[in-house]
Structure formats: C-alpha cells, structure tokens
Motif scaffolding. Structure first.
Motif, PDB file in Angstrom:
ATOM      1  N   GLY A 135      -1.343   3.471  11.793  1.00 19.24           N
ATOM      2  CA  GLY A 135      -2.421   3.149  11.912  1.00 19.24           C
ATOM      3  C   GLY A 135      -2.768   4.914  11.324  1.00 19.24           C
ATOM      4  N   ILE A 136      -2.826   5.822  12.154  1.00 16.31           N
ATOM      5  CA  ILE A 136      -2.658   7.074  11.328  1.00 16.31           C
ATOM      6  C   ILE A 136      -1.898   7.158  10.299  1.00 16.31           C
ATOM      7  CG2 ILE A 136      -2.115   9.574  12.331  1.00 16.31           C
ATOM      8  CD1 ILE A 136      -2.234   8.902  15.679  1.00 16.31           C
ATOM      9  N   LYS A 137      -0.717   6.942  10.372  1.00 11.96           N
ATOM     10  CA  LYS A 137      -0.289   7.089   8.646  1.00 11.96           C
ATOM     11  C   LYS A 137      -0.692   6.897   7.436  1.00 11.96           C
ATOM     12  CE  LYS A 137       3.685   4.668   7.760  1.00 11.96           C
ATOM     13  NZ  LYS A 137       4.264   3.981   7.364  1.00 11.96           N
ATOM     14  N   LEU A 138      -0.996   5.036   7.767  1.00 12.11           N
ATOM     15  CA  LEU A 138      -2.157   5.029   6.456  1.00 12.11           C
ATOM     16  C   LEU A 138      -3.413   5.230   6.354  1.00 12.11           C
ATOM     17  CD1 LEU A 138      -1.193   0.989   7.336  1.00 12.11           C
ATOM     18  CD2 LEU A 138      -0.298   2.437   5.158  1.00 12.11           C
ATOM     19  N   HIS A 139      -3.699   5.714   7.184  1.00 13.53           N
ATOM     20  CA  HIS A 139      -5.401   6.472   7.274  1.00 13.53           C
ATOM     21  C   HIS A 139      -4.975   7.997   6.798  1.00 13.53           C
ATOM     22  CE1 HIS A 139      -8.583   9.327   9.050  1.00 13.53           C
ATOM     23  NE2 HIS A 139      -8.852   8.854   8.742  1.00 13.53           N
ATOM     24  N   PHE A 140      -4.226   8.612   6.968  1.00 24.67           N
ATOM     25  CA  PHE A 140      -4.137   9.732   6.021  1.00 24.67           C
ATOM     26  C   PHE A 140      -3.172   9.190   4.505  1.00 24.67           C
ATOM     27  CE2 PHE A 140      -1.073  12.377   3.665  1.00 24.67           C
ATOM     28  CZ  PHE A 140      -1.570  13.742   3.510  1.00 24.67           C
TER      29      PHE A 140
ATOM     30  N   PHE B  80       0.152  -1.108  -0.391  1.00 26.59           N
ATOM     31  CA  PHE B  80      -0.274   0.142   0.462  1.00 26.59           C
ATOM     32  C   PHE B  80       0.768   1.008   0.293  1.00 26.59           C
ATOM     33  CE2 PHE B  80      -2.266   3.492   2.188  1.00 26.59           C
ATOM     34  CZ  PHE B  80      -3.470   3.603   1.315  1.00 26.59           C
ATOM     35  N   GLN B  81       2.281   1.326   0.806  1.00 29.97           N
ATOM     36  CA  GLN B  81       3.099   2.558   0.664  1.00 29.97           C
ATOM     37  C   GLN B  81       4.142   2.539   0.154  1.00 29.97           C
ATOM     38  OE1 GLN B  81       4.418   3.340   5.440  1.00 29.97           O
ATOM     39  NE2 GLN B  81       3.237   0.782   5.699  1.00 29.97           N
ATOM     40  N   ALA B  82       4.127   1.098  -0.814  1.00 32.97           N
ATOM     41  CA  ALA B  82       4.999   1.297  -2.539  1.00 32.97           C
ATOM     42  C   ALA B  82       4.131   1.751  -3.553  1.00 32.97           C
ATOM     43  CB  ALA B  82       4.629   0.248  -3.180  1.00 32.97           C
ATOM     44  N   HIS B  83       2.760   2.123  -3.481  1.00 34.71           N
ATOM     45  CA  HIS B  83       1.596   2.582  -4.108  1.00 34.71           C
ATOM     46  C   HIS B  83       1.708   4.692  -4.344  1.00 34.71           C
ATOM     47  CE1 HIS B  83      -1.937   2.993  -6.420  1.00 34.71           C
ATOM     48  NE2 HIS B  83      -2.137   3.854  -6.407  1.00 34.71           N
TER      49      HIS B  83
END
Length: 557
Positions: free
Chosen positions: A464-469, A318-321
């Motif tokens: 989770g806060i980072k992924l939420h953003f 997800f973060q690679a995207h």
C-alpha cells in the motif's frame, strides 16, 4: 595594524604600507613612491575600486593594491563599476567623509562584482583548489567555499541572485565532479548546482545589512487556486496546474503512425471484458497511449479516468503503467530496497537514542521511540522483520516533521467501503489502513482520493505504501505540502527518480534541486550504513580470531 603591498600600475617598484584607512594608505604610498601631487585611488588585483575602510579591514595581510590616478580608466574590464568618490592626497578624514556622503546621496550604489567569467575570485579559493581538482570535498570545505564567496560579494556590495548564479555556474562548470551528490549505490542524485546556489544565496542574504533586506510579500495560498465563479470545480488543484510530468519518461508519448485513437478505444473496451492477468497486462501495454491521453486531459474529478480504465484500480496493471511511465521496473526496485528500509529503521532508532533531548525536539524523539518500541514488540511476537520495515516509514514521517494525516490514516476494522470513501474526501492520494494497528498482519490498505478508491484493497501495508507513492505519478497529482519531504525521499532514495529541473509540486511552489532535509537524510543514511558495515566487519574478524585461539588452545592441550 595590517600591512599592504602597494605598487604603481605598469611598474615593478613596490612598497609596504601599514595603515588602517584608505586615506592614510594613499597618502603614505604617494610619499614612498614619490608620486606627483594629484588625486589617486586604490584598485584590487581584479580591477575593483577599493573604496570602503570596512572592506579594507577584511582583506588579508600583504594584499597587493594598485595605486592609480583617479582620471585613469580601468584597463579592459568594462564590467567593473566605480561606485565611490576618489581619494585626494592631503584631504582630511572629515572632509573625505563629507565628500563621500554628498556623492552617495546623488549616485546610487551599484555592485562592484563583475559577472564576467574572467573576474571569478579564484584567489579566495586558493587553499582548496587542489581538493576541488581532485573531485573530493566534504561538507566542511563546501561550507568554507560558500562563506568565502558570500564575503567576497558582501565586500563589493553585491547581494544579487544573478551574481550567485554566475559564481555557481563558473565554479561547478570547472569542478563539476567535486559537487556531485550520490547515494550509497553510486547513483547520481544531483549535480549539486542547485544545492550550492541555494546555500550561497541564503548565506548572502544572511550577511546582507538589514537596510538592504526587503520584506517578502505573502500570497493568499488559500484562495489563489480556487475559482469562486466555478461551482463545478470541487477540487482546487484541478483548476490550476493539475498536470505534472516531472520525473516521467513517457508522460505523453506520440501516437504511433501504425495506430489510431479509434483502434486504441476498441482495445480499451475489450480490456473491460478480459479476466486473465496475462491478457490484461498485454492490453494495458497496447493501450498505454490512450491511458495517458485520458489522464492528462481529464477535466473534473478522477472518476472519469477510473470509469474508463477499471483495470488501473488493481495493483498489477497499475504498476505496469507506472513502469512504462517512469521507464523502470518499479516492482523490482521496491523489492530490492528491503535492506535499505531496515537501514532507515536502524538509523532513526539510533537517532532517537543518541540525540540530546531539548524542548524543541522532545516530542519528535518521544514519538520516534514510541513507534520503535511498538515495532520491536510486534516483530518479536510475529517473528518477522516486517513490522520494523513498516516502522521505518512511520518514523520517516515523524523525522521529516510531516502531517501524518495528509499521508495515511488508520481506521477501525469494522469500517465499510463507504466509510473509507468518506475519509478520502481530499484532493491528494491518501493511504487508508483498515485494522487494529498499522502492524496488524490482517489489516487492509486502500489508496483513495476525491471520495473514490484509486487502487483496490491489498493485504500488505508495504504494498500500500508503494502504490500510494506511485499514484502521484500515475494520476498526475502534486505532492501535498505537508507530506512532500516524505514522498521526495521515497522518490529519490528508493525509485531513483532524480531530475534536476525542479521538485514535484504546484508550479508556484516548485524549487530547484533536492529538498535540504531529504539530501541530509540520504547523506546521513549512507554514512550510517558505512559505519555500521565497518563495525560488522570488525566483529566478524574478532569472532574469527576467537575461533582460531580456541583451536590453538585445543591443539596445545
């Protein structure tokens, strides 16, 4: 009583006239300059006709005015509009007023201010020209500039948005460095153009006479996005402007000529059977075009995207995207911001203590102190600063006056996955934390939306806060109305996503530039950091001196 310098056009002779009305100034000037007995009018040095005593009263002492016959046309300035009747020598004030009223009733008043660049009122900014040229102005000087330009427009009966835009463009084109907005790292947040324009336009509207103010028509926001004849559309935002490329650098890249959609589809299918993280990331990189193609062209809920790309439900792919989409390594940027999180906590803690309590801010300050106390207690018991970092985001939600339920929700540790999904029946990503408290070291967090878990569980709430953003960017969601400032702060301060064109949001709700509260907080954080850093430097120097004194005493003994 003010004095004015009066001269004839094209002549050097000047006289001083000390009168309080335009009629009296004209009459006295005609006598002192020995002019012929005919009708005259007064002009400012930019060619504008001086026609109102109220405007006259706002001019500084010894302002130079030009007296010309009323039949004389304005010189080489076709943009200046005459809007008032002429002054006739010997006319009484009462007769002059009657002439004014009869003229104004038949001819609508139009603005005196020219939009031509040559007419920019540089003279009203003479006191700050050097500071503008140096590229260094503070908020007080900026405020004075805005007030001066707004008064200039008011004196010319011009309250238009177009004039505000024209003045903003001329000023910032000439002194661009003076208005740039940067954070403590020196990164450019904005060129300041949109912020200055909004402030000037708001000031102009504030001083506008009540008779010229128009009531805004309110739109029915509850139904404008929903199509009642389309029962298949469950989420309102999907039917109207769901796509948002704001802030992205690879929102929908061009399909390489060496590739085809068929080849990428084969990679997508292969991706479902791969287990190692290295292989997953390699295939995620290769199939990026198809991922964006499916996300940007989705119709209906998010389920279809997640079914086609289950790898995007796990944090690393997800973060690679995200990194590809935004053109920056989001994991590194987040990791490098840990010190900024603690500065935010210290600033908001300090704010809750030093701010004078009033009936208006009582609840806000109380809630800030409550979160601070709980975080400090958790940090002490866990012997970790992590609770303070978590608290920084919770206090940010409170400080920005957001609805916390539209951003995150805490559920009981016994809540099962179906219970999490039922809470996520919302049309924007929601961070759901399952645990005894938000500071619980054993809590789990989910990013969920539209009754579906977007990103699988993570034990780290900060993760989770980072992924939420990032989910707002990866899946094209607009910021929720009651959480937009919180998210814009993370966007600009942490991830340095600072495009100028607008803010991320529904098309009809986008505005130019930074949100004022976000801009103010970033600026105050930078000042707080500098102040506390200087204090630490002084304290270290004092400790060093104390050590030297002790050594000196030991030597003497």
């Amino acid at each position: 009583m003010p004095a004015f310098t009066i001269k004839e056009r094209g002549k050097e002779t000047k006289v001083l006239v000390c009168k309080s009305t335009i009629h009296d100034i004209v009459k006295s000037a005609v006598e002192k300059l020995h002019l012929l007995a005919e009708e005259y009018k007064l002009l400012l040095d930019n060619g504008a006709v001086l026609d109102e005593d109220d405007v006259l009263a706002e001019l500084p002492p010894l302002t130079q005015l030009v007296i010309v016959p009323v039949h004389e046309e304005l010189e080489s300035n076709e943009n200046i509009l005459q809007v008032t009747p002429d002054i006739i020598v010997g006319q009484t004030p009462s007769s002059r007023n009657s002439t004014f009223n009869s003229t104004s009733s038949s001819t609508p008043r139009r603005p005196l201010l020219s939009l031509n660049a040559r007419s920019f009122p540089w003279r009203v900014l003479e006191d700050v020209t050097e500071k503008l040229a140096s590229g260094r102005i503070d908020s007080f000087i900026k405020k004075d500039i805005i007030h001066s330009l707004a008064l200039y427009m008011s004196n010319r009966n011009d309250f238009s948005r177009g004039t505000c835009a024209s003045l903003t463009k001329e000023l910032i084109d000439k002194y661009s460095d003076a208005f740039q907005i940067r954070d403590a790292d020196g990164d450019l947040l904005s060129d300041g153009r949109a912020s200055f324009f909004n402030s000037l336009y708001e000031r102009v509207n504030f001083i506008k006479p009540n008779g010229k103010k128009e009531k805004r028509k309110r739109r029915d926001l509850d139904i404008e996005n929903e199509d009642p004849d389309s029962p298949s559309v469950k989420w309102p935002h999907i039917s109207n402007d769901v796509l948002d490329s704001y802030g992205c650098v690879a929102w929908q890249p061009i399909l390489p000529s060496t590739d085809s959609e068929g080849n990428l589809e084969a990679i997508r299918i292969q991706l479902m059977d791969v287990n190692t993280e290295r292989e997953v990331l390699d295939l995620i990189e290769k199939s990026y075009w198809l991922q964006r193609h499916h996300i940007n062209r989705r119709v209906g809920s998010i389920h279809s995207v997640l079914d086609n790309w289950p790898a995007l439900k796990t944090p690393t792919p997800f973060q690679a995207h995200s990194s590809k989409l935004l053109g920056k390594d989001v994991r590194t940027m987040w990791a490098n911001s840990s010190n900024r999180f603690l500065i935010l906590f210290n600033f908001l803690s300090d704010y809750s203590i030093v701010t004078k309590q009033t009936s208006a801010n009582k609840d806000l300050l109380t809630n800030l102190k409550k979160v601070r106390d709980e975080a400090e207690e958790a940090a002490q018991s866990m012997e970790s600063r992590k609770p303070l970092v978590i608290a920084a985001f919770l206090m940010l939600i409170i400080y920005m006056k957001e609805d916390s339920n539209s951003i995150l929700q805490l559920v009981d540790p016994g809540t099962n996955l179906d219970g999490v999904k039922s809470i996520a029946e919302v049309d924007r990503p929601l961070l759901i934390v399952r645990g005894r408290s938000l500071f619980d070291p054993d809590c789990e967090s989910y990013v969920a939306c539209e009754g579906e878990v977007l990103i699988s569980t993570t034990k780290d709430i900060l993760e989770g806060i980072k992924l939420h953003f990032l989910s707002f960017y990866n899946f094209n969601f607009h910021y929720p109305e009651k959480g937009k400032r919180y998210l814009e702060f993370i966007q600009r301060s942490i991830f340095k996503i600072n495009p100028e064109e607008a803010r991320r949001g529904a098309k009809d709700k986008r505005r130019m530039g930074l949100d004022p509260m976000v801009k103010k907080l970033i600026t105050n954080l930078d000042k707080f950091y500098e102040r506390t850093r200087n204090i630490h430097v002084v304290n270290r120097f004092a400790n060093h001196l104390n050590k030297l004194r002790l050594l000196a005493l030991q030597f003497l003994i």
